[in-house]
Structures are given as structure tokens and as C-alpha cells.
Design a protein around this motif. Structure first.
Motif, short mmCIF file in Angstrom:
data_model
loop_
_atom_site.label_atom_id
_atom_site.label_comp_id
_atom_site.label_asym_id
_atom_site.label_seq_id
_atom_site.Cartn_x
_atom_site.Cartn_y
_atom_site.Cartn_z
N ASP A 99 28.03 58.56 19.32
CA ASP A 99 28.44 57.98 18.41
C ASP A 99 28.17 56.18 17.74
OD1 ASP A 99 30.13 59.81 17.67
OD2 ASP A 99 32.25 58.35 19.00
N GLY A 100 27.34 55.22 18.59
CA GLY A 100 26.85 54.43 18.25
C GLY A 100 25.17 54.91 17.76
N LEU A 101 24.51 55.87 17.79
CA LEU A 101 23.79 56.54 17.45
C LEU A 101 23.93 56.33 15.92
CD1 LEU A 101 20.49 56.66 17.20
CD2 LEU A 101 20.71 58.49 18.95
N LEU A 102 24.71 57.44 15.87
CA LEU A 102 24.73 57.69 14.42
C LEU A 102 25.05 57.00 13.54
CD1 LEU A 102 27.06 61.26 15.68
CD2 LEU A 102 24.64 61.16 14.85
N ALA A 103 26.22 55.83 13.87
CA ALA A 103 26.60 54.47 13.80
C ALA A 103 25.10 54.01 13.01
CB ALA A 103 27.96 53.79 13.84
N ALA A 104 24.26 54.29 13.60
CA ALA A 104 23.42 53.37 13.57
C ALA A 104 22.63 53.57 12.69
CB ALA A 104 22.44 52.90 14.74
N VAL A 105 22.37 54.85 12.55
CA VAL A 105 21.59 56.00 11.53
C VAL A 105 22.13 54.86 10.11
CG1 VAL A 105 21.31 57.91 10.87
CG2 VAL A 105 20.83 57.70 12.87
#
Length: 275
Positions: A55-61
Motif C-alpha cells: 500500500d505504501g508503494l501504491l500510495a507513492a505512485v
């Protein structure tokens, strides 16, 4: 130490690029850590190290792609002149999508899909920080529209913008696969034209008798050609035999309640609300 930092930055960049690729292909919900790490040639530990979690990676995108868009939209809306109309407002809000594409480093297909799906996810409020920032921009858009559309309620404007945003998301995600000659800049112009027309048509089409005791009362108006075409489609689908030139019968002083009910039955499909 410098080599390790550079290597870490490269890995982080590859993870972001891989995530965007799979978002374009599958959407946010279907992207897995295995998909991402496989394409990025990294391990799961790298995801946790750089972003904390999937989720942190998706939020970064989302932050990477949507923050510049929201900033440009806000700046454009705040820069509008008092004499700018609905079309100018819609252009101020939508044009950053085209401007950002030039420097995105992505193909038109991938860019449109990622941005469309990102706009869709923001509405779900899963990623609260980015979604909150987006709501502020949307509130500015609504305020600008209210100032130019005094004859419409906030609820009416809000619903129309909701439908228009949904149309834009569909255009971005699916337009490039349904139109062989799809170009984002051209598609945005069509979107602006259609959305502006929906507000212009409504303003003269249905005048609510807000102070009337009869909630069904409407001012009789002649529908414009596009609206009449829409009425014909609805009539065909619902099996009506004829198209009514007025969307709702208007009760007059000489018309009885029984006549009103009979007129409504003759329509076959009741009221046609174009909201």
C-alpha cells in the motif's frame, strides 16, 4: 556508501516504474507484490525497505502522478478571471492532464490508464492523504462553477460534475482501446465540449417551480435537439410509443387531477429527469 545509495535509488525507481506498468495493465486492486518485484527484478524486502508495504508503494505512485496534477489544477482554477465561463473552468481543471503527459516519460496508452485509474482510486478514499488533497481541488472546482451557475443548486452542479468525472475516467482508461485514432488532447476537447453543453442545456431546459406547492410542476420548454435525441433513445428502450415534446405535463387552472394522472400514464415512462 555512495554506490549503495545510488543502487538503492535505482531499485526504488524500478519498483515505481514496475508498479505503474501493472496499474496500467491490471488496475490498483489487481497489482501484486510478486508482479512488481518480478518486473523490477527486486525482492520483497526492497518493497518493504523503500515503501513500508504494498500500500505504501501504491500510495507513492499516486503521490508521484497526482500531486503535480492537483497543483496545476488548483493554480489554474485560482487564476480564473471573473468573466471566465463554464468552459474556461472545465478547461482549467482538465488541461493539466495534457500538459503533464509531455513530461511523463510514458506511452499515451499507459499514461491515460494510470491517470484514469488513479483518479478512480482517489474517490474511494483508501489513500486518505492524497484523497484529502484531491477533495480540496474538487471543492474549488465546485465553488467556481457555483459562481457562474446561479440558477442551479449546489447539489445539481455537484452531481453533474460527478458524472463528468466518471466520463473522464472511462475516457482515460478505455478510450485508447476503443478509438484507433485516440489522442489525449483531442479527447479532452471533446470532454470539455460535452460537459459544457450539459450545463448550458440544463440551464434553459428545466426550470423548477421551487415555490410551487406542486413538486411536479415544471415550466414548459422546448427541448434542444441533443436532449430530444436522448429522449428518443430512452423512449425506445422503455417501449414508449411516442416522444413527448414536454418532459412533464404542466397542471393548469382548467386541468383536473384526473387529467394530470391520465397524461402521465400516456407518457409511458413517467418523468424524464436529465440530471
Amino acid at each position: 556508501m555512495t554506490d549503495l545509495r545510488v543502487k538503492g535509488d535505482v531499485t526504488k525507481s524500478r519498483l515505481l516504474d514496475a508498479t505503474e506498468h501493472w496499474i496500467s495493465e491490471k488496475g490498483f486492486d489487481a497489482v501484486s507484490v510478486r508482479d512488481i518485484t518480478g518486473l523490477a527484478k527486486a525482492n520483497v524486502a526492497a518493497v518493504n525497505y523503500h515503501f513500508g508495504s504494498r500500500d505504501g508503494l501504491l500510495a507513492a505512485v499516486l503521490d508521484h502522478r497526482m500531486k503535480p496534477l492537483m497543483e496545476m489544477r488548483a493554480a489554474n482554477l485560482h487564476g480564473l478571471r471573473d468573466d471566465d465561463g463554464v468552459r474556461e473552468i472545465l478547461k482549467a481543471w482538465s488541461s493539466p492532464l495534457v500538459s503533464i503527459f509531455a513530461s511523463s516519460g510514458m506511452s499515451e496508452l499507459a499514461y491515460c490508464r494510470v491517470m484514469g485509474r488513479a483518479m478512480d482510486v482517489l474517490a474511494l478514499n483508501i489513500f486518505t492523504e492524497v484523497s484529502a488533497a484531491n477533495r480540496l481541488v474538487d471543492a474549488t472546482l465546485l465553488h467556481c462553477m457555483e459562481q457562474r451557475l446561479a440558477g442551479m443548486t449546489q447539489s445539481e452542479i455537484s452531481w453533474r460534475l460527478h458524472f463528468a468525472t466518471g466520463a473522464m475516467i472511462h475516457l482515460l482508461v478505455h478510450g485508447v482501446t476503443t478509438q484507433a485514432d485516440f489522442r489525449l488532447s483531442t479527447a479532452m476537447e471533446f470532454w470539455i465540449d460535452a460537459t459544457a453543453q450539459s450545463f448550458a442545456a440544463n440551464e434553459g431546459l428545466v426550470q423548477r417551480a421551487r415555490s410551487s406547492k406542486n413538486p411536479l410542476a415544471r415550466r414548459k420548454t422546448k427541448p434542444t435537439a441533443p436532449i430530444l435525441q436522448m429522449a428518443e433513445v430512452v423512449s425506445a428502450v422503455m417501449g414508449a410509443d411516442e416522444i413527448a415534446t414536454n418532459f412533464i405535463p404542466v397542471t393548469t387552472a382548467t386541468e383536473s387531477k384526473q387529467d394530470q394522472e391520465k397524461a402521465e400514464q400516456q407518457l409511458g415512462y413517467g418523468e424524464l429527469f436529465l440530471f
